[in-house]
Design a protein around this motif. Structure first.
Motif, PDB file in Angstrom:
ATOM      1  N   ALA A 146       0.838  -1.211   0.000  1.00  0.00           N
ATOM      2  CA  ALA A 146       0.000   0.000   0.000  1.00  0.00           C
ATOM      3  C   ALA A 146       0.869   1.256   0.000  1.00  0.00           C
ATOM      4  N   GLY A 197       0.785   5.794  10.807  1.00  0.00           N
ATOM      5  CA  GLY A 197       0.823   4.405  11.289  1.00  0.00           C
ATOM      6  C   GLY A 197       1.804   3.613  10.446  1.00  0.00           C
ATOM      7  N   ASP A 204      -1.230  13.241  13.064  1.00  0.00           N
ATOM      8  CA  ASP A 204      -1.750  12.004  13.653  1.00  0.00           C
ATOM      9  C   ASP A 204      -1.907  12.252  15.139  1.00  0.00           C
TER      10      ASP A 204
HETATM   11  N1  LIG Z   1      -5.655   0.755  -0.783  1.00  0.00           N
HETATM   12  C1  LIG Z   1      -5.453  -0.397  -0.228  1.00  0.00           C
HETATM   13  O1  LIG Z   1      -5.525  -1.433  -0.865  1.00  0.00           O
HETATM   14  C2  LIG Z   1      -5.089  -0.471   1.212  1.00  0.00           C
HETATM   15  C3  LIG Z   1      -5.593   0.436   2.102  1.00  0.00           C
HETATM   16  N2  LIG Z   1      -5.254   0.351   3.428  1.00  0.00           N
HETATM   17  C4  LIG Z   1      -5.812   1.337   4.342  1.00  0.00           C
HETATM   18  O2  LIG Z   1      -4.782   2.212   4.785  1.00  0.00           O
HETATM   19  C5  LIG Z   1      -5.131   2.750   6.047  1.00  0.00           C
HETATM   20  C6  LIG Z   1      -3.932   2.799   6.968  1.00  0.00           C
HETATM   21  O3  LIG Z   1      -3.447   1.495   7.214  1.00  0.00           O
HETATM   22  P1  LIG Z   1      -2.253   1.231   8.261  1.00  0.00           P
HETATM   23  O4  LIG Z   1      -1.185   2.228   8.122  1.00  0.00           O
HETATM   24  O5  LIG Z   1      -1.911  -0.198   8.140  1.00  0.00           O
HETATM   25  O6  LIG Z   1      -3.019   1.475   9.606  1.00  0.00           O
HETATM   26  P2  LIG Z   1      -2.411   1.899  11.019  1.00  0.00           P
HETATM   27  O7  LIG Z   1      -3.442   1.564  12.021  1.00  0.00           O
HETATM   28  O8  LIG Z   1      -1.040   1.351  11.203  1.00  0.00           O
HETATM   29  O9  LIG Z   1      -2.297   3.479  10.902  1.00  0.00           O
HETATM   30  C7  LIG Z   1      -3.386   4.329  10.892  1.00  0.00           C
HETATM   31  C8  LIG Z   1      -2.953   5.614  11.583  1.00  0.00           C
HETATM   32  O10 LIG Z   1      -4.022   6.535  11.488  1.00  0.00           O
HETATM   33  C9  LIG Z   1      -4.037   7.274  12.693  1.00  0.00           C
HETATM   34  N3  LIG Z   1      -5.341   7.894  12.858  1.00  0.00           N
HETATM   35  C10 LIG Z   1      -6.500   7.345  13.303  1.00  0.00           C
HETATM   36  N4  LIG Z   1      -7.479   8.272  13.322  1.00  0.00           N
HETATM   37  C11 LIG Z   1      -6.912   9.420  12.873  1.00  0.00           C
HETATM   38  C12 LIG Z   1      -7.418  10.730  12.656  1.00  0.00           C
HETATM   39  N5  LIG Z   1      -8.688  11.043  12.944  1.00  0.00           N
HETATM   40  N6  LIG Z   1      -6.576  11.659  12.173  1.00  0.00           N
HETATM   41  C13 LIG Z   1      -5.274  11.355  11.885  1.00  0.00           C
HETATM   42  N7  LIG Z   1      -4.730  10.131  12.108  1.00  0.00           N
HETATM   43  C14 LIG Z   1      -5.556   9.185  12.575  1.00  0.00           C
HETATM   44  C15 LIG Z   1      -3.706   6.269  13.768  1.00  0.00           C
HETATM   45  O11 LIG Z   1      -3.186   6.890  14.913  1.00  0.00           O
HETATM   46  C16 LIG Z   1      -2.638   5.425  13.058  1.00  0.00           C
HETATM   47  O12 LIG Z   1      -1.340   5.871  13.369  1.00  0.00           O
HETATM   48  C17 LIG Z   1      -6.300   1.907   6.534  1.00  0.00           C
HETATM   49  O13 LIG Z   1      -7.494   2.604   6.315  1.00  0.00           O
HETATM   50  C18 LIG Z   1      -6.302   0.721   5.628  1.00  0.00           C
HETATM   51  O14 LIG Z   1      -7.544   0.153   5.493  1.00  0.00           O
HETATM   52  C19 LIG Z   1      -4.416  -0.594   3.887  1.00  0.00           C
HETATM   53  C20 LIG Z   1      -3.876  -1.518   3.031  1.00  0.00           C
HETATM   54  C21 LIG Z   1      -4.195  -1.549   1.638  1.00  0.00           C
END
Ligand SMILES: NC(=O)C1=CN([C@@H]2O[C@H](COP(=O)(O)OP(=O)(O)OC[C@H]3O[C@@H](n4cnc5c(N)ncnc54)[C@H](O)[C@@H]3O)[C@@H](O)[C@H]2O)C=CC1
Ligand SMILES: O=C(O)CCC(=O)C(=O)O
Length: 526
Positions: free
Chosen positions: A100, A148, A169
């Motif tokens: 991603a 994240g 964040d």
């Molecule tokens: N396009 C695709 O195929 C893919 C999309 N994703 C999406 O990417 C996103 C991030 O994934 P990861 O980094 O693995 O998740 P993660 O959980 O490691 O990171 C997400 C971050 O967002 C922060 N966060 C939460 N609410 C927030 C807000 N209101 N304002 C600012 N920051 C906030 C959290 O503190 C965390 O650090 C997810 O939504 C996931 O579903 C993930 C993998 C593939």
């Protein structure tokens, strides 16, 4: 043999793992009505992002134990409905992180150098070099929303490309952002200063339309936005209008408010917009990672083992879980016991975690205590997934206290419950070989090995009382396996705990209470 429904395309390696323990049916692209019809047959479901596991599907499931999402986001699963039904939801939190992040970086570079349009132009037999003059990312400012796993990897690569990094964040410390090389700023500053804005946050009520008319108005006219996180974080109508009016320079979108993207005017825009069909996780490596990660968890849960990345039960590293497992059994036993001593209709449960159990890894012990407490009422309906929510819905006020200084045992647990029969407490610990010991009842010290049938009394410590209870049980043909008395002062109040080989017949409790000196009597069945 259990049955697993794989309703989205999953790498074969995952199917092979599941096939070791289950019959695996791969049925992709089914409409919701068909899923509702067939879901009662299945013990597990494995999905990617296409299948929407709605409340209706969950309600139709009669033996579903686990839903495995081969990816990160579980927003296509009604997790609260699954939790209420005791169904574990697992994901693969790291399997597609790199994929991603690299997709977001590829989108950023493609936007900067117009690669998709330039490619199309050459394929259309043109050689137009003027139209595709790009911009460099070197020394430009990248604003990362969500630092994240994916956001951090994007930051590391962008830093190596010479970009300046801002991040927003609210759940990340300044120290962590410093380590990654990002300046943590508020969203307003990020919107105003960034040349590129990349989103790596989950879709939640707070993040929905975080990019809309108002936020776009703060951005530079040269700003470019990349969304490889979730559709709906950007207000697509506001974005479309801003791009048409030249309020920002471009956008690259992998995810959309509605997927698959239907009729959308986004398709009609030129080189300032790049659209991909939710490809963030679509690399060979990521698909193997997520398939293995999730298939192994489904296999484990079907074999009665815990899942390592459950989103609706407290997650634990397998090593930590190994250490905690005997304590989960202790907590469940004590919860069950104190619930019965309190006489059901429990209003509050005070959970005191002592010694080694006072650390932060012991949250599952609290859940286990609640599971035990509710087991008399809910039997097999309560499990590690729904115990907390069931307790909350029953209005049980749960108070946790932690005291690392209590060191009678390496770790001990005291539960006090207030219910129909007043407030009662039990304390327990593990002996060297992980054997459960009850070490106090209502603050009276005892040393009891819990058994299936038990009798507890509160009585005056006076000669003859133990003999009378023994004779009474004998007259009802109940055999006593062991007996313990706990008292604080001689001839004061005392508790007696009897482990019995047989269940207590109806009516005997009323007889016990009539014995002179007996103040109260309770039975417990484990
Ligand atoms: N396009 C695709 O195929 C893919 C999309 N994703 C999406 O990417 C996103 C991030 O994934 P990861 O980094 O693995 O998740 P993660 O959980 O490691 O990171 C997400 C971050 O967002 C922060 N966060 C939460 N609410 C927030 C807000 N209101 N304002 C600012 N920051 C906030 C959290 O503190 C965390 O650090 C997810 O939504 C996931 O579903 C993930 C993998 C593939
Ligand atoms: O399964 C997919 O391809 C989508 C991955 C994704 O969006 C996620 O992991 O959150």
């Amino acid at each position: 043999m259990p049955k697993v429904l794989v309703s989205d395309p999953i790498d074969q390696v995952g199917i092979d793992i599941l096939s070791q323990v289950a019959q695996v049916d791969v049925k992709t692209g089914l409409p919701a009505e068909e899923l509702i019809k067939i879901v009662p047959e299945y013990d597990a479901m494995m999905i990617r992002s296409e299948t929407k596991v709605t409340k209706e599907i969950i309600e139709a499931a009669t033996q579903l134990k686990i839903i495995g999402r081969a990816g990160v986001g579980v927003d296509n699963v009604d997790v609260p409905a699954a939790t209420r039904k005791g169904i574990v939801v697992v994901n693969s939190p790291e399997g597609n992180t790199i994929a991603a992040a690299e997709h977001a970086l590829a989108m950023m570079l493609s936007l900067s150098r117009h690669i998709p349009e330039a490619n199309q132009s050459v394929k259309n037999n043109k050689w137009d070099r003027k139209r595709f003059v790009g911009t460099e990312v070197y020394k430009k400012t990248l604003g990362i929303v969500g630092l994240g796993k994916i956001g951090s990897h994007v930051a590391a690569v962008a830093k190596a490309m010479g970009m300046k990094l801002l991040a927003y964040d609210p759940f990340i410390s300044i120290e962590r952002a410093d380590q990654i090389g990002c300046r943590l700023v508020d969203l307003d500053i990020l919107f105003r200063e960034a040349d590129y804005i990349t989103l790596h946050i989950p879709k939640t009520p707070e993040t929905t339309h975080i990019i809309g008319t108002e936020s776009i108005a703060k951005m530079k006219p040269t700003a470019r936005i990349i969304n490889c996180a979730r559709g709906g974080i950007i207000d697509e109508i506001a974005l479309l209008q801003a791009l048409r009016e030249g309020k920002i320079a471009g956008a690259a979108l992998d995810v959309f408010e509605k997927e698959p993207l239907g009729e959308s005017e986004l398709r009609s825009l030129g080189k300032e917009v790049i659209l991909t069909p939710h490809l963030g996780a679509s690399t060979a490596e990521a698909q193997v990672n997520v398939a293995v990660d999730v298939a192994e968890q489904i296999r484990d849960v079907l074999l009665g083992l815990p899942a390592r990345s459950a989103v609706n039960i407290p997650g634990l590293h397998p090593d930590a879980l190994q250490t905690l497992r005997p304590y989960l059994q202790l907590a469940e036993t004590l919860g069950n016991m104190v619930g019965q001593l309190a006489g059901g209709r429990v209003e509050s449960l005070n959970i005191r975690l002592q010694g080694d159990l006072a650390n932060n890894q012991s949250q599952p012990v609290v859940v286990a205590a609640l599971k035990g407490l509710l087991s008399q009422a809910l039997r097999e309906r309560v499990n590690y997934v729904n115990a907390s929510i069931e307790a909350k819905e029953r209005g049980i006020h749960v108070i946790e206290t932690r005291d690392a200084d209590v060191r009678d045992y390496s770790g001990s647990l005291q539960l006090s419950a207030k219910g129909a029969l007043g407030e009662h407490s039990v304390t327990g610990a593990l002996l060297g070989d992980n054997e459960i010991r009850i070490t106090s009842v209502d603050e009276f010290p005892v040393n009891v090995d819990p058994t299936q049938h038990m009798l507890f009394t509160l009585h005056r410590d006076m000669p003859g009382i133990i003999g009378r209870i023994g004779s009474l049980l004998g007259s009802f043909n109940v055999n006593i396996a062991s007996m313990q008395v706990g008292r604080k002062i001689v001839r004061g109040d005392a508790v007696m705990v009897l482990s019995l080989d047989d269940p207590l017949p109806d009516g005997i409790l009323a007889e016990i209470i009539k014995v002179p000196g007996i103040k109260d009597a309770y039975t417990v069945t484990l």
